[in-house]
Scaffold this active site. Structure first.
Site, PDB file in Angstrom:
ATOM      1  N   HIS A 158       0.895  -1.246  -0.076  1.00 33.09           N
ATOM      2  CA  HIS A 158       0.032   0.088  -0.133  1.00 33.09           C
ATOM      3  C   HIS A 158       1.022   1.245  -0.065  1.00 33.09           C
ATOM      4  O   HIS A 158       1.505   1.488   0.995  1.00 33.09           O
ATOM      5  CB  HIS A 158      -0.896   0.037   1.102  1.00 33.09           C
ATOM      6  CG  HIS A 158      -1.624   1.323   1.181  1.00 33.09           C
ATOM      7  ND1 HIS A 158      -2.631   1.563   0.356  1.00 33.09           N
ATOM      8  CD2 HIS A 158      -1.662   2.141   2.265  1.00 33.09           C
ATOM      9  CE1 HIS A 158      -3.105   2.834   0.675  1.00 33.09           C
ATOM     10  NE2 HIS A 158      -2.851   3.316   1.964  1.00 33.09           N
ATOM     11  N   ASP A 172       0.985   4.966  -0.270  1.00 33.41           N
ATOM     12  CA  ASP A 172       0.117   6.421  -0.289  1.00 33.41           C
ATOM     13  C   ASP A 172       0.897   7.339  -1.154  1.00 33.41           C
ATOM     14  O   ASP A 172       1.943   7.640  -1.025  1.00 33.41           O
ATOM     15  CB  ASP A 172       0.440   6.935   1.264  1.00 33.41           C
ATOM     16  CG  ASP A 172      -0.190   6.096   2.343  1.00 33.41           C
ATOM     17  OD1 ASP A 172      -1.511   6.257   2.314  1.00 33.41           O
ATOM     18  OD2 ASP A 172       0.506   5.337   3.103  1.00 33.41           O
ATOM     19  N   ASP A 198      -7.604   1.721   2.591  1.00 30.79           N
ATOM     20  CA  ASP A 198      -6.998   2.430   3.788  1.00 30.79           C
ATOM     21  C   ASP A 198      -8.175   3.822   4.069  1.00 30.79           C
ATOM     22  O   ASP A 198      -7.719   4.656   4.978  1.00 30.79           O
ATOM     23  CB  ASP A 198      -5.570   3.162   3.344  1.00 30.79           C
ATOM     24  CG  ASP A 198      -4.971   3.724   4.383  1.00 30.79           C
ATOM     25  OD1 ASP A 198      -5.375   3.292   5.498  1.00 30.79           O
ATOM     26  OD2 ASP A 198      -4.077   4.545   4.260  1.00 30.79           O
TER      27      ASP A 198
END
Length: 398
Positions: free
Chosen positions: A51, A53, A175
């Site tokens: 993941h 960002d 998220d």
């Protein structure tokens, strides 16, 4: 309670495809690339992922290049550089990637030979894109114009670069801090077959686990004719993290699998027993004989060898336990292949029609402050988007 069957036309059209063997795919991309499973057993779909960002504690460029390690040790370029050779070396391995903003930047720096290799991996379903937007947008304070624009930007790049095999089949919002009905409606209209997320209110999650309603059909629109606004939606078991004690990244501190029997710290039996127990515990909250485990987290796989070495051993030794009566089968997989197996299970699912807001991860711990924080920045984004839409309209008119 209103219930429906999961009936996804793209999946049903592929139901006659020949299965793979030894965990390998039958060939092609999409659902054709899904590995073989074992009927009658508890099939555990391991999903290697990261993941990344697109801006959080560091800027986008700092995250890509790995700068300012004093803030966070994260470099996206190393993730993709590290994963691709692992996929090339073993046809059974899988990896999913989400944030096209980073992948586009990485792609611009690759040689023609590397681009050819990556296109091959995508065409064989070994590297799969999920969600497919430029980033993973918030669902609470965003406007649909901006959501559609950023998703379109990612989709266009994937289509132009990889064609049909680059098309994401699963929405993946692991998220965002809560989830809106309108976002699910947009995903349904974009043509996704399913939607998986990681964050929901802790009390809601406990209740869903008890009722085995971690997966259901989200009826995301009161206006669209059924089933145009319906989207199969699943709650991931561990947010988007690996199960406890099974994190094998450079950013983790769990013990690796030590399979030399001459070592004092030999731990294969311990880890296999723990994994089988963990799989059965998770299966109590889900309805099919298939469960999913996310193997990765924030900026994981900067050294993919650590993850894949231990996952290879995990698959080998857990599956070997079947000779001693275990009913657990482990395989490399993707969210779309997991969804494919749920569809084939032909179960009836409950229906949800409202939001997953607000989100709290504990008593008196509501993640709602961002609804009103940074108002100047939010106004700047909204006005900029309005100007963009007006400019587009003017260009198309004249």
């Amino acid at each position: 309670m209103l219930c429906v069957r999961l009936l996804l036309l793209p999946l049903c059209l592929l139901s006659t495809l020949p299965p793979g063997v030894n965990g390998e795919a039958a060939g092609g991309c999409g659902y054709q690339a899904c590995p073989a499973v074992k009927p009658g057993m508890l099939n555990v779909h391991l999903v290697p992922h990261t993941h990344d960002d697109v801006g959080w504690l560091k800027t986008v460029d700092q995250y890509y290049y790995g700068g300012h390690t004093d803030i966070q040790r994260a470099g996206v370029q190393y993730i993709l550089d590290s994963v691709i050779p692992q996929l090339q070396a073993d046809p059974a391995k899988r990896f999913i990637y989400v944030e096209v903003a980073f992948f586009h930047l990485w792609w611009q720096h690759q040689s023609d030979s590397m681009k050819t290799l990556v296109k091959q991996l995508v065409s064989e379903g070994r590297l799969e894109f999920v969600n497919g937007g430029w980033c993973m947008n918030d669902e609470a304070t965003t406007h649909y114009n901006s959501i559609i624009d950023q998703m379109t930007l990612g989709f266009q790049f994937l289509n132009d670069t990889f064609g049909e095999c680059g098309r994401p089949r699963v929405a993946w919002h692991i998220d965002p801090f809560g989830h809106s009905r309108e976002q699910a409606s947009l995903f349904a209209q974009m043509g996704f077959d399913g939607f998986f997320f990681g964050r929901l209110d802790y009390q809601d999650k406990q209740n869903r686990e008890n009722l085995k309603e971690m997966e259901q059909v989200w009826r995301a629109s009161a206006n669209l004719p059924k089933p145009n606004g319906d989207l199969f939606t699943g709650v991931l078991p561990n947010g988007y993290n690996p199960p406890s004690k099974l994190c094998w990244d450079v950013l983790c501190s769990d013990e690796p699998i030590k399979d030399d029997k001459d070592m004092d710290e030999y731990n294969v039996d311990e880890i296999v027993s723990y994994f089988i127990q963990t799989a059965h515990q998770q299966a109590k909250h889900y309805r099919a004989n298939h469960i999913i485990m996310t193997m990765g987290s924030d900026f994981h796989f900067q050294n993919a060898d650590m993850w894949y070495t231990n996952l290879d051993k995990l698959i080998k030794y857990v599956n070997a336990a079947q000779n001693n009566g275990s009913d657990v089968n482990v395989l490399y997989s993707t969210p779309s292949c997991y969804l494919y197996e749920l569809n084939k299970a032909n179960l009836t699912w409950s229906v949800k029609a409202d939001d997953f807001f607000p989100y709290a991860d504990g008593a008196h711990q509501f993640w709602t402050g961002y609804f009103t924080s940074r108002p100047a920045f939010k106004r700047y984004e909204r006005l900029s988007n309005n100007l963009l839409q007006v400019s587009r309209a003017a260009i198309h008119r004249f």
